[in-house]
Design a protein around this motif. Structure first.
Motif, mmCIF file in Angstrom:
data_model
loop_
_atom_site.group_PDB
_atom_site.id
_atom_site.type_symbol
_atom_site.label_atom_id
_atom_site.label_comp_id
_atom_site.label_asym_id
_atom_site.label_seq_id
_atom_site.Cartn_x
_atom_site.Cartn_y
_atom_site.Cartn_z
ATOM 1 N N LYS A 73 2.767 4.948 -0.777
ATOM 2 C CA LYS A 73 2.238 3.703 -1.863
ATOM 3 C C LYS A 73 1.058 3.949 -2.447
ATOM 4 O O LYS A 73 0.181 4.662 -2.076
ATOM 5 C CB LYS A 73 2.219 2.410 -1.286
ATOM 6 N N LEU A 74 1.077 3.725 -3.663
ATOM 7 C CA LEU A 74 -0.264 3.945 -4.630
ATOM 8 C C LEU A 74 -0.485 2.502 -5.602
ATOM 9 O O LEU A 74 0.273 2.059 -6.270
ATOM 10 C CB LEU A 74 -0.163 4.952 -5.570
ATOM 11 N N ALA A 116 -1.531 1.887 1.606
ATOM 12 C CA ALA A 116 -1.192 2.554 0.329
ATOM 13 C C ALA A 116 -2.660 3.316 -0.273
ATOM 14 O O ALA A 116 -3.789 3.077 0.603
ATOM 15 C CB ALA A 116 -1.187 1.357 -0.590
ATOM 16 N N THR A 117 -2.404 4.296 -0.765
ATOM 17 C CA THR A 117 -3.651 4.987 -1.409
ATOM 18 C C THR A 117 -4.086 3.998 -2.666
ATOM 19 O O THR A 117 -3.333 3.510 -3.448
ATOM 20 C CB THR A 117 -3.271 6.315 -1.897
ATOM 21 N N LYS A 200 6.584 0.373 -9.664
ATOM 22 C CA LYS A 200 7.498 -0.574 -8.814
ATOM 23 C C LYS A 200 7.161 -2.096 -9.198
ATOM 24 O O LYS A 200 7.919 -2.829 -8.974
ATOM 25 C CB LYS A 200 7.523 -0.202 -7.536
ATOM 26 N N GLY A 201 5.978 -2.186 -9.506
ATOM 27 C CA GLY A 201 5.394 -3.555 -9.588
ATOM 28 C C GLY A 201 3.938 -3.580 -9.948
ATOM 29 O O GLY A 201 3.068 -2.915 -10.189
ATOM 30 N N VAL A 202 3.861 -4.887 -10.597
ATOM 31 C CA VAL A 202 2.248 -5.352 -10.929
ATOM 32 C C VAL A 202 1.860 -6.752 -10.369
ATOM 33 O O VAL A 202 2.729 -7.348 -10.160
ATOM 34 C CB VAL A 202 2.111 -5.428 -12.527
ATOM 35 N N ALA A 203 0.778 -6.681 -9.795
ATOM 36 C CA ALA A 203 0.153 -7.859 -9.070
ATOM 37 C C ALA A 203 -1.243 -8.297 -9.891
ATOM 38 O O ALA A 203 -2.042 -7.554 -9.971
ATOM 39 C CB ALA A 203 -0.231 -7.610 -7.802
ATOM 40 N N MET A 443 4.658 -5.069 -1.407
ATOM 41 C CA MET A 443 5.123 -3.508 -1.441
ATOM 42 C C MET A 443 6.157 -3.151 -0.199
ATOM 43 O O MET A 443 6.651 -2.125 -0.171
ATOM 44 C CB MET A 443 3.845 -2.676 -1.190
ATOM 45 N N GLY A 444 6.579 -4.284 0.260
ATOM 46 C CA GLY A 444 7.557 -4.283 1.457
ATOM 47 C C GLY A 444 7.293 -3.350 2.539
ATOM 48 O O GLY A 444 7.886 -2.752 3.253
#
Length: 657
Positions: A73-74, A116-117, A200-203, A443-444
């Motif tokens: 993940k990044l 995650a990185t 994949k997504g934004v937070a 992120m699952g």
């Protein structure tokens, strides 16, 4: 010039470009003051990437490589401002470090780098360690977004493995304006270049996204928490009505007269203490004795140590940030001022389109004022995405960690909204474990555990864990007499993180060596006994009822019960079901009490300082909804066509939102 000479010159240019191209090794951090880098579980890289050769525009990043090998993940993290450095995130919030008073570093157990990185990025140019020529500062969100994607492209050229990792954009405060613009641009590019970005997504945490809802929430939040009274309440009411008039024709991210509402709240809180004047903290209303006029600009209090650490010569050389000659500053007023003429519309316009493609997480700390949770809820309740307006069928669920209630989740149609109990504007600062669990869930990853503690949303995950236990068929069950003494020491355990209350623990069955309860194995014997006793009792009651009727002519209680059920309409008997309880929607706890955005039920019709209400519509309630979009006279259709003008209020050295 002959052809062979031209070819030779071309080869030399290519060779020179190859030699000058930035490589990953050029950014490797091998030494930092206050910590032994060689003993850390992760590698890290930092330095400048040029995004505008014409103006010498360079963005500074600090990257922490993921500790766990998979899944990859990044996260690119952005702080707000505009013009505030993401080193706030690195050293005060979700980064790997905390700075001690002696300028040594402590590892943050709730840093996001485990799964995650994480890239902490100082942007726009001129922010933090980033730099640019004086005439190269950004003047619009469109320009800022273009620089951002240029940075991402070059970062992935230097670190090609990042291209395959799931990408998430995350940030807080004014990043609520940055991130939708960035995501919109990346999604648009993906449609033209075959998914160039693996987004994949934004937070967004406590984000400044929708001025038309969030300015309104200044007033409502202040009234709810008794932060306005007397003259200041009257002034805020006037400024609110003036704000509404401006918002009806103006889509700017900041409106001067609307910012006056926040000023009224701060003025209301000011009072003398000794030789100084103190006020409320705009980022955490529980803190009431902040030095005026800063009113929270010097918070978090560890910021003093962070500033000193980031200006150490050893830190500057270790992070390859020598090109920035002015030294690190938390928030740049020049960057903020340069955006005053921005004609960009507010970022909320992009959310529905973004939600069609990727997941969005919006989270809010309970006690933030400047980007408070009411404003986010107002926006959600009035936003239409993926075919519906607001949360339609979603149910608010409790979120617990280690058995303790830490917040509330509401999720539907790609949107998650999280309200974090006891959180401030900088939620990763005061609720680090909670936000780590939250981002891992988004992120699952993490398997419903955070720092060794189990976490749950509602009851679903607990039930899933219980159902994961293998089920044995009845014919395989052994009686206690068939049990053989084995050397294996097996026992039955509860699902990880589950707890027993006092009543449950008292009823816990004694387990045999196979992990099965004795009462389970002897269920047949007990069942036969229960049936026999029931038959005797029922027969006795019937006989007594019949005998009593024959003797005195009066119906017995037993007969009355039978007669009651026989007289039900259509001869049907009532079906009693376990769980037939009041099913009040838990979202009611979060639905805003005001019937429309422009009306607060707190005031009576005769109240002199009551805000002028819009006309409420008669419609079914929607979670968080406070106005109806089909109101042709009042409400949000008035803001459909906004004319951008020149205004951007900056407070506290650019640390606005």
């Amino acid at each position: 010039m002959k052809i062979w000479k031209r070819g030779l010159i071309g080869l030399l240019i290519v060779a020179l470009q190859s030699c000058s191209a930035q490589k990953a090794e050029d950014f490797k951090i091998s030494k930092l003051p206050g910590v032994d880098v060689s003993k850390l579980a992760f590698d890290q890289y930092a330095g400048h990437i040029e995004v505008s050769p014409e103006t010498d525009g360079n963005l500074f990043f600090w990257m922490l490589e993921q500790v766990q090998p998979t899944p990859k993940k990044l996260i690119i993290w952005l702080n707000g401002g505009p013009g505030c450095s993401s080193m706030d995130g690195m050293f005060l919030e979700n980064g790997a470090y905390r700075v001690n008073p002696d300028l040594s570093l402590t590892i943050n157990s709730a840093g996001w780098q485990d799964h995650a990185t994480v890239v902490f990025l100082d942007q726009p140019v001129g922010t933090g360690f980033s730099f640019v020529n004086g005439d190269g500062l950004m003047h619009s969100m469109t320009e800022v977004a273009e620089h951002f994607t240029t940075f991402v492209d070059k970062l992935m050229d230097i670190f090609p493995d990042l291209k395959e990792q799931d990408l998430y954009l995350a940030g807080e405060s004014f990043a609520g304006s940055y991130i939708p613009y960035f995501a919109h641009r990346m999604i648009s590019i993906n449609r033209e270049q075959e998914n160039k970005y693996n987004l994949k997504g934004v937070a967004v945490g406590n984000g400044w996204i929708s001025p038309r809802h969030q300015y309104e929430a200044y007033f409502d939040f202040a009234v709810k928490h008794n932060l306005l009274e007397g003259k200041f309440l009257d002034d805020a009411s006037k400024h609110l009505n003036d704000c509404r008039k401006n918002l009806s024709v103006d889509t700017r991210i900041h409106i001067d007269v609307c910012e006056d509402i926040l000023g009224d709240i701060l003025d209301n809180s000011k009072h003398p203490e000794g030789m100084k004047t103190v006020c409320i903290n705009t980022y955490d209303i529980r803190l009431r004795n902040e030095t005026s006029p800063a009113c929270g600009a010097e918070w978090p209090y560890e910021l003093t140590d962070v500033k000193e650490y980031l200006r150490l010569p050893e830190l500057i050389s270790g992070t390859h940030s020598e090109k920035q000659a002015l030294g690190w500053k938390e928030c740049s007023s020049t960057v903020s001022a340069a955006l005053r003429k921005d004609t960009s519309a507010s970022a909320e316009q992009f959310l529905p389109e973004i939600l069609e493609d990727i997941k969005v997480l919006l989270f809010s700390g309970e006690y933030d004022l400047i980007c408070n949770h009411l404003g986010t809820e107002y926006m959600i309740g009035n936003m239409t995405w993926n075919g519906e307006r607001g949360f339609k069928d979603a149910v608010q669920q409790d979120w617990t960690i280690d058995g303790k209630l830490v917040g509330f989740y509401t999720e539907e149609r790609n949107l998650s909204y999280v309200l974090i109990k006891d959180g401030s504007h900088m939620v990763p600062y005061d609720k680090p474990t909670e936000t780590l669990d939250m981002i891992n869930r988004f992120m699952g990853v993490g398997d419903n555990k955070v720092n060794g503690m189990s976490s749950h949303i509602g009851n679903q995950e607990q039930e899933e864990e219980e159902n994961d236990e293998p089920v044995q068929e009845n014919e395989e069950l052994e009686s206690p007499m068939d049990n053989n003494d084995d050397d294996d020491d097996t026992s039955s355990t509860l699902p990880s993180g589950s707890t027993l209350d006092n009543n449950t623990s008292e009823q816990t069955e004694e387990m045999d060596d196979d992990g099965l309860g004795v009462s389970t194995k002897s269920a047949g014997s007990y069942g036969a006994l229960v049936i026999l006793v029931t038959f005797i009792v029922v027969g006795g009651c019937w006989y007594r009822a019949k005998t009593r009727t024959q003797h005195d002519g009066k119906p017995s209680i037993w007969q009355r019960i039978i007669h009651y059920f026989d007289q039900r309409p259509n001869g049907k008997k009532t079906k009693l079901r376990l769980g037939d309880q009041d099913e009040t929607n838990e979202l009611d706890e979060l639905v805003i009490e005001e019937p429309t955005l422009f009306a607060a039920e707190t005031y009576s019709d005769s109240d002199d300082h009551k805000p002028e209400p819009s006309k409420p519509k008669q419609s079914s309630p929607t979670a968080f909804a406070i106005a109806d979009e089909d109101d042709s006279d009042d409400g949000f259709d008035d803001f459909a066509d906004w004319d951008e003008q020149d205004a951007l209020t900056t407070n506290k050295d650019g640390k606005d939102h």
